[in-house]
Design an enzyme around this catalytic site. Sequence first.
Site, mmCIF file in Angstrom:
data_model
loop_
_atom_site.group_PDB
_atom_site.id
_atom_site.type_symbol
_atom_site.label_atom_id
_atom_site.label_comp_id
_atom_site.label_asym_id
_atom_site.label_seq_id
_atom_site.Cartn_x
_atom_site.Cartn_y
_atom_site.Cartn_z
ATOM 1 N N CYS A 30 0.829 -1.212 0.000
ATOM 2 C CA CYS A 30 0.000 0.000 0.000
ATOM 3 C C CYS A 30 0.863 1.262 0.000
ATOM 4 O O CYS A 30 1.543 1.557 0.980
ATOM 5 C CB CYS A 30 -0.908 -0.049 1.231
ATOM 6 S SG CYS A 30 -1.759 1.485 1.621
ATOM 7 N N CYS A 33 0.083 3.780 2.734
ATOM 8 C CA CYS A 33 0.548 3.242 4.023
ATOM 9 C C CYS A 33 2.033 3.541 4.214
ATOM 10 O O CYS A 33 2.461 3.936 5.299
ATOM 11 C CB CYS A 33 0.335 1.726 4.088
ATOM 12 S SG CYS A 33 -1.391 1.208 3.988
#
Length: 129
Positions: A30, A33
């Site tokens: 991600c 993230c």
Amino acid sequence: MSTVELTAETFEQTVTGNDIVLVDWWADWCGPCKMFAPVYDQASAQHEDVVFGKVDTEDQQALAASAGISSIPTIMAFKEGMLVFSQAGALPARDLDSVITQVKELDMDEVRAKVAAAQQDGESGAGQA
């Protein structure tokens, strides 16, 4: 304080055994993230009275599913074992700091009273059309 990896085995104990716990739900693939990770780590160094946990949603799929995680990163804040904040998306440092400050300032007696009142209202309204 550095961040701690949370698993299905440690999640509940961590959340209920500490006054304030922030949880970052993330995955290695991600991009947002990865961009949020340094912000979260910096906040953990600034707020030593808060436990900063991280849950790898790929490694802990059952835990993520039980928490209703549908988008990452998702940030959750628990105070005295109660979920008081949950939001998907990476937060800028100032917004994360604001969330932490607001959680610290929460009057949990007032929160519990509001929850109890809402539950009572829900029960008294049950069965009415």
